[in-house]
Motif scaffolding. Structure first.
Motif, PDB file in Angstrom:
ATOM      1  N   LYS A  16       0.831  -1.207   0.000  1.00 14.75           N
ATOM      2  CA  LYS A  16       0.000   0.000   0.000  1.00 14.75           C
ATOM      3  C   LYS A  16       0.864   1.256   0.000  1.00 14.75           C
ATOM      4  CE  LYS A  16      -3.631   2.684   0.654  1.00 14.75           C
ATOM      5  NZ  LYS A  16      -4.661   2.911  -0.396  1.00 14.75           N
ATOM      6  N   ARG A  24      -3.917  -6.525   7.596  1.00 16.21           N
ATOM      7  CA  ARG A  24      -3.077  -5.340   7.381  1.00 16.21           C
ATOM      8  C   ARG A  24      -1.750  -5.537   8.111  1.00 16.21           C
ATOM      9  NH1 ARG A  24      -5.579   0.028   8.195  1.00 16.21           N
ATOM     10  NH2 ARG A  24      -5.006  -0.336  10.358  1.00 16.21           N
ATOM     11  N   GLN A  51      -5.873  -1.655  14.379  1.00 16.96           N
ATOM     12  CA  GLN A  51      -7.000  -0.821  13.986  1.00 16.96           C
ATOM     13  C   GLN A  51      -6.794   0.589  14.544  1.00 16.96           C
ATOM     14  OE1 GLN A  51      -9.479  -1.658  11.869  1.00 16.96           O
ATOM     15  NE2 GLN A  51      -8.370  -3.600  11.628  1.00 16.96           N
ATOM     16  N   CYS A  79      -4.880   2.719  13.028  1.00 15.08           N
ATOM     17  CA  CYS A  79      -3.626   3.205  12.453  1.00 15.08           C
ATOM     18  C   CYS A  79      -3.766   3.261  10.936  1.00 15.08           C
ATOM     19  CB  CYS A  79      -2.459   2.301  12.844  1.00 15.08           C
ATOM     20  SG  CYS A  79      -0.865   2.872  12.203  1.00 15.08           S
ATOM     21  N   ASP A  80      -3.607   4.441  10.363  1.00 14.26           N
ATOM     22  CA  ASP A  80      -3.688   4.618   8.923  1.00 14.26           C
ATOM     23  C   ASP A  80      -2.618   3.782   8.231  1.00 14.26           C
ATOM     24  OD1 ASP A  80      -4.564   6.253   6.478  1.00 14.26           O
ATOM     25  OD2 ASP A  80      -2.403   6.635   6.564  1.00 14.26           O
ATOM     26  N   ALA A 136       0.356   5.798   6.802  1.00 21.84           N
ATOM     27  CA  ALA A 136       1.248   6.218   7.884  1.00 21.84           C
ATOM     28  C   ALA A 136       2.083   5.046   8.388  1.00 21.84           C
ATOM     29  CB  ALA A 136       0.437   6.820   9.026  1.00 21.84           C
TER      30      ALA A 136
END
Length: 323
Positions: free
Chosen positions: A48, A97, A123, A125-126, A129
């Motif tokens: 990503k 993720r 969860q 946390c972008d 980032a």
């Protein structure tokens, strides 16, 4: 898949010279092979985000400690979503993720890593980032928390404070309760550092760093600097040594100035300085547990709002290659 591929060593920031038939060292491949899940514990990640670090730049130049054979896909820390797993993978499933650190290979759409080299992204946390946390924040956390044992009330001096590791160091310093002094160049960088709660910011384009820091220490009735965080080297390091307390810790992070400093062993002896070399990537081999614990704490801090990730620009893979 798409990937940025280094086919020769050189400076990727310079435009190609068509008059001398000199293409850029890095180019976009649109049909690079998708990596196979090559072991029972392997995990394939759809990338990503991946950060652009100074170490990556040095690797493309051929001046980094680790030199992969040509051609290679550069890139180190990354985040993404699990795309496929080996038959013995127990920690992750498709769709999870994750983030991780690779010796190279993250400037691509897919990457394969062993499950032991990945960490779940919590969860809250972008994911973009998360791709910028491992190297910059991981380096500073291991340096300040594990090596220097930075304590509340100590004075931390960060050189090159507006760079990737510098921004992470000043924030971790504040989380640890330290009095943070930051050295940077330019009004915009000074403004950013002040917004992060730094106690004193020196703009070396306008003032003498040593004099400014001495005045701050005098006003605050502080004896000197307890921890020096140095990703710069050169003249600035030499000047900073004049400010160090007895028993100070010196963290050697890098040499962005291009000049490797020389530390006077006689003064280090008399003042009981401890000089730490910090090559964060080698912890993957020698102390992987330290890295895992470090990153878990960093993600906890991020989710709680104790640290923030400053992302100045985002690019697609195609924008990373000169035509």
């Amino acid at each position: 898949m798409e990937a940025l591929v280094v086919r020769k060593l050189g400076d990727p920031t310079l435009p190609p010279d068509p008059d001398h038939n000199s293409p850029s060292p890095i180019s976009l491949s649109k049909n690079y092979p998708v990596p196979e899940v090559n072991s029972p514990t392997a995990v394939r990640v759809r990338v990503k985000a991946t950060s652009l670090n100074y170490a990556t730049y040095l690797q493309i130049l051929g001046k980094y400690q680790e030199k992969p054979p040509l051609p290679f896909v550069p890139g180190s820390d990354y985040s993404g979503v699990v795309d496929a797993v080996g038959s013995a993978v127990s920690k992750f499933k498709i769709g999870d993720r994750v983030c991780g650190l690779a010796a190279s290979g993250s400037f691509a759409q897919f990457l394969v890593a062993d499950q032991s080299e990945l960490l779940g992204v919590p969860q809250g946390c972008d994911l973009i980032a998360a791709g910028a946390i491992p190297v910059a924040f991981g380096t500073s956390h291991v340096a300040l928390v594990h090596r220097a044992s930075l304590a509340p009330g100590q004075v931390l001096l960060v050189l090159g404070a507006a760079g990737g590791v510098g921004l992470s160091a000043v924030q971790i310093g504040k989380v640890c309760g330290a009095i943070v002094i930051a050295v940077a160049r330019g009004d915009e960088k000074v403004k950013l550092l002040k917004s992060l709660g730094v106690d004193h910011v020196v703009n070396v384009s306008q003032e003498n760093a040593t004099q400014s820091i001495k005045e701050f220490l005098k006003v605050r009735k502080l004896k000197g600097v307890d921890v020096l965080y140095d990703p710069v080297g050169g003249k600035l390091t030499k000047e900073a040594m004049k400010l160090l307390n007895w028993g100070a810790n010196i963290l050697v992070i890098g040499f962005a100035s291009g000049e490797i400093p020389v530390f006077p062993a006689n003064i280090a002896l008399v003042k009981n300085w401890t000089i730490h070399g910090l090559y964060w990537g080698s912890y993957r081999v020698h102390r992987p547990g330290v890295l895992e614990d470090s990153l878990k704490e960093l993600f906890s801090w991020f989710v709680r709002g104790l640290i923030s990730i400053h992302i100045s620009h985002t690019y697609s893979l195609s924008e990373g290659s000169f035509p």
